[in-house]
Design a protein around this motif. Structure first.
Motif, mmCIF file in Angstrom:
data_model
loop_
_atom_site.group_PDB
_atom_site.id
_atom_site.type_symbol
_atom_site.label_atom_id
_atom_site.label_comp_id
_atom_site.label_asym_id
_atom_site.label_seq_id
_atom_site.Cartn_x
_atom_site.Cartn_y
_atom_site.Cartn_z
ATOM 1 N N ALA A 190 -11.332 1.099 10.984
ATOM 2 C CA ALA A 190 -11.234 0.724 9.570
ATOM 3 C C ALA A 190 -12.587 0.904 8.894
ATOM 4 O O ALA A 190 -13.613 0.484 9.413
ATOM 5 C CB ALA A 190 -10.774 -0.728 9.444
ATOM 6 N N THR A 191 -12.579 1.547 7.736
ATOM 7 C CA THR A 191 -13.812 1.753 6.982
ATOM 8 C C THR A 191 -13.570 1.437 5.520
ATOM 9 O O THR A 191 -12.463 1.592 5.007
ATOM 10 C CB THR A 191 -14.307 3.213 7.093
ATOM 11 N N ASN A 192 -14.609 0.999 4.848
ATOM 12 C CA ASN A 192 -14.525 0.737 3.411
ATOM 13 C C ASN A 192 -14.752 2.054 2.686
ATOM 14 O O ASN A 192 -15.795 2.691 2.865
ATOM 15 C CB ASN A 192 -15.600 -0.279 3.006
ATOM 16 N N PRO A 193 -13.777 2.536 1.889
ATOM 17 C CA PRO A 193 -13.925 3.843 1.242
ATOM 18 C C PRO A 193 -14.940 3.862 0.107
ATOM 19 O O PRO A 193 -15.227 4.915 -0.417
ATOM 20 C CB PRO A 193 -12.511 4.118 0.719
ATOM 21 N N PHE A 194 -15.459 2.703 -0.292
ATOM 22 C CA PHE A 194 -16.424 2.656 -1.380
ATOM 23 C C PHE A 194 -17.628 1.826 -0.962
ATOM 24 O O PHE A 194 -17.508 0.881 -0.187
ATOM 25 C CB PHE A 194 -15.809 2.032 -2.642
ATOM 26 N N PRO A 195 -18.809 2.178 -1.478
ATOM 27 C CA PRO A 195 -19.967 1.320 -1.247
ATOM 28 C C PRO A 195 -19.690 -0.092 -1.771
ATOM 29 O O PRO A 195 -18.949 -0.274 -2.733
ATOM 30 C CB PRO A 195 -21.080 2.007 -2.053
ATOM 31 N N SER A 196 -20.270 -1.096 -1.141
ATOM 32 C CA SER A 196 -19.954 -2.481 -1.473
ATOM 33 C C SER A 196 -20.279 -2.844 -2.915
ATOM 34 O O SER A 196 -19.692 -3.770 -3.469
ATOM 35 C CB SER A 196 -20.707 -3.418 -0.529
ATOM 36 N N ASP A 197 -21.217 -2.114 -3.552
ATOM 37 C CA ASP A 197 -21.560 -2.448 -4.927
ATOM 38 C C ASP A 197 -20.554 -1.911 -5.933
ATOM 39 O O ASP A 197 -20.611 -2.231 -7.115
ATOM 40 C CB ASP A 197 -22.967 -1.937 -5.269
ATOM 41 N N LEU A 198 -19.593 -1.080 -5.478
ATOM 42 C CA LEU A 198 -18.581 -0.531 -6.383
ATOM 43 C C LEU A 198 -17.266 -1.304 -6.333
ATOM 44 O O LEU A 198 -16.481 -1.259 -7.276
ATOM 45 C CB LEU A 198 -18.315 0.937 -6.059
ATOM 46 N N GLY A 199 -17.008 -1.988 -5.245
ATOM 47 C CA GLY A 199 -15.754 -2.708 -5.145
ATOM 48 C C GLY A 199 -15.562 -3.330 -3.782
ATOM 49 O O GLY A 199 -16.403 -3.210 -2.895
ATOM 50 N N THR A 200 -14.424 -3.987 -3.605
ATOM 51 C CA THR A 200 -14.081 -4.627 -2.339
ATOM 52 C C THR A 200 -12.732 -4.121 -1.866
ATOM 53 O O THR A 200 -11.868 -3.752 -2.667
ATOM 54 C CB THR A 200 -14.021 -6.156 -2.502
ATOM 55 N N THR A 201 -12.537 -4.121 -0.534
ATOM 56 C CA THR A 201 -11.303 -3.608 0.047
ATOM 57 C C THR A 201 -10.646 -4.655 0.943
ATOM 58 O O THR A 201 -11.315 -5.304 1.740
ATOM 59 C CB THR A 201 -11.571 -2.338 0.875
ATOM 60 N N VAL A 202 -9.331 -4.796 0.766
ATOM 61 C CA VAL A 202 -8.540 -5.702 1.603
ATOM 62 C C VAL A 202 -7.420 -4.882 2.244
ATOM 63 O O VAL A 202 -6.734 -4.115 1.563
ATOM 64 C CB VAL A 202 -7.944 -6.856 0.775
ATOM 65 N N THR A 203 -7.224 -5.039 3.565
ATOM 66 C CA THR A 203 -6.187 -4.304 4.282
ATOM 67 C C THR A 203 -5.112 -5.266 4.776
ATOM 68 O O THR A 203 -5.419 -6.349 5.272
ATOM 69 C CB THR A 203 -6.786 -3.541 5.474
ATOM 70 N N LYS A 204 -3.839 -4.863 4.641
ATOM 71 C CA LYS A 204 -2.711 -5.699 5.029
ATOM 72 C C LYS A 204 -1.826 -4.956 6.020
ATOM 73 O O LYS A 204 -1.532 -3.774 5.837
ATOM 74 C CB LYS A 204 -1.898 -6.080 3.782
ATOM 75 N N ASP A 205 -1.397 -5.640 7.072
ATOM 76 C CA ASP A 205 -0.495 -5.077 8.069
ATOM 77 C C ASP A 205 0.941 -5.178 7.552
ATOM 78 O O ASP A 205 1.412 -6.261 7.201
ATOM 79 C CB ASP A 205 -0.650 -5.839 9.385
ATOM 80 N N LEU A 206 1.662 -4.059 7.511
ATOM 81 C CA LEU A 206 3.042 -4.043 7.024
ATOM 82 C C LEU A 206 4.061 -4.009 8.150
ATOM 83 O O LEU A 206 5.265 -3.875 7.893
ATOM 84 C CB LEU A 206 3.250 -2.837 6.100
ATOM 85 N N GLY A 207 3.627 -4.086 9.387
ATOM 86 C CA GLY A 207 4.554 -4.090 10.515
ATOM 87 C C GLY A 207 4.969 -2.682 10.927
ATOM 88 O O GLY A 207 4.245 -1.708 10.702
ATOM 89 N N THR A 208 6.156 -2.557 11.501
ATOM 90 C CA THR A 208 6.647 -1.267 11.990
ATOM 91 C C THR A 208 8.022 -0.974 11.389
ATOM 92 O O THR A 208 8.741 -1.887 10.967
ATOM 93 C CB THR A 208 6.761 -1.259 13.518
ATOM 94 N N ARG A 209 8.374 0.302 11.362
ATOM 95 C CA ARG A 209 9.709 0.708 10.927
ATOM 96 C C ARG A 209 9.988 2.110 11.457
ATOM 97 O O ARG A 209 9.073 2.827 11.891
ATOM 98 C CB ARG A 209 9.828 0.688 9.400
ATOM 99 N N ASN A 210 11.246 2.505 11.403
ATOM 100 C CA ASN A 210 11.630 3.851 11.802
ATOM 101 C C ASN A 210 11.593 4.745 10.570
ATOM 102 O O ASN A 210 12.260 4.466 9.568
ATOM 103 C CB ASN A 210 13.031 3.846 12.425
ATOM 104 N N THR A 211 10.806 5.794 10.629
ATOM 105 C CA THR A 211 10.670 6.733 9.520
ATOM 106 C C THR A 211 10.956 8.142 10.021
ATOM 107 O O THR A 211 10.263 8.640 10.909
ATOM 108 C CB THR A 211 9.245 6.677 8.924
#
Length: 246
Positions: free
Chosen positions: A138-159
């Motif tokens: 996991a990486t933050n796509p923006f420098p910390s002075d531009l914004g903040t990032t939160v990641t959420k687990d959505l589980g699994t599914r058949n796709t």
């Protein structure tokens, strides 16, 4: 009367020349937008053929929306060779087939990628050294002075017949990060196939570029036709700098 006739005749010649003059200015630049699509790595022993469908929705200044779409064929064989068709975007709902702009062939054994142009029957050869597996760090796509990032687990599914893992990433850009007056969210949703090591469904919303939706469909897990992964014999190969990228 003779003088008036001469003046009238002169005006007849002068006016057309004046009308033909065009505004004088230096060459104008252009706005070039490129949509991010799915990434296919040269993963061995995970062959497939599929169709990638892309939809791009943009909000226009008058409050209406512009919707563009395309679909393209992609494939990978057991050795990790990759074929990707590139097509132009067309208005959504258009019954015409979108134009093929490029045919791309990646060969991990030769460390070469061929970017081919059907209209010119020419392929530019680039150095190719992509990793064979996905890094899930996991990486933050923006420098910390531009914004903040939160990641959420959505589980699994058949796709599309594949077990996939879902995740959502919300990056909130602070006010002023790109000239915005208030904080703005960038929302991304991914459904990742560990077997194929690609995202088979992606949704992105970015206030700067609009809504982008991608889906990998018509997935066939058998070995693709070798002809699909072979550069056409009548295309001319042109080498390029080892530091260049397509």
């Amino acid at each position: 009367m003779a003088r008036l006739s001469i003046l009238a005749l002169s005006a007849a010649f002068i006016l057309p020349l004046t009308a033909q003059q065009s505004p004088q200015h230096a060459p104008d630049g252009a706005i070039r937008e490129r949509i991010q699509n799915i990434t296919i790595l040269p993963t061995p022993n995970a062959p497939f053929t599929a169709t990638v469908t892309a939809e791009w929705k943009k909000l226009l200044p008058d409050g209406t929306t512009s919707v563009l779409s395309n679909h393209r064929t992609v494939a990978r064989d057991s050795s990790g060779r990759i074929f990707e068709e590139r097509r132009a975007f067309i208005p959504n709902g258009d019954t015409q087939q979108s134009r093929i702009t490029n045919l791309q062939y990646s060969d991990p054994a030769r460390h070469e990628m061929y970017d081919c142009h059907p209209e010119r029957r020419l392929c530019v050869v680039f150095q190719y050294n992509a990793p064979t597996s996905v890094s899930l760090t996991a990486t933050n796509p923006f420098p910390s002075d531009l914004g903040t990032t939160v990641t959420k687990d959505l589980g699994t599914r058949n796709t599309e017949g594949l077990d996939t893992i879902g995740s959502q990433q919300i990056t909130t850009l602070r006010a002023g990060a790109f000239g915005n007056d208030t904080p703005q969210p960038i929302v991304k949703e991914f459904w990742y196939s560990p077997h194929l090591q690609i995202n088979v469904a992606v949704q992105r919303f970015d206030p700067r570029s609009g809504q982008q939706n991608f889906k990998v469909g018509n997935i066939n897990l058998t070995e693709p036709d070798p002809k699909l992964l072979t550069v056409p014999a009548d295309y001319k190969l042109v080498p390029t700098s080892p530091y260049a990228t397509p």
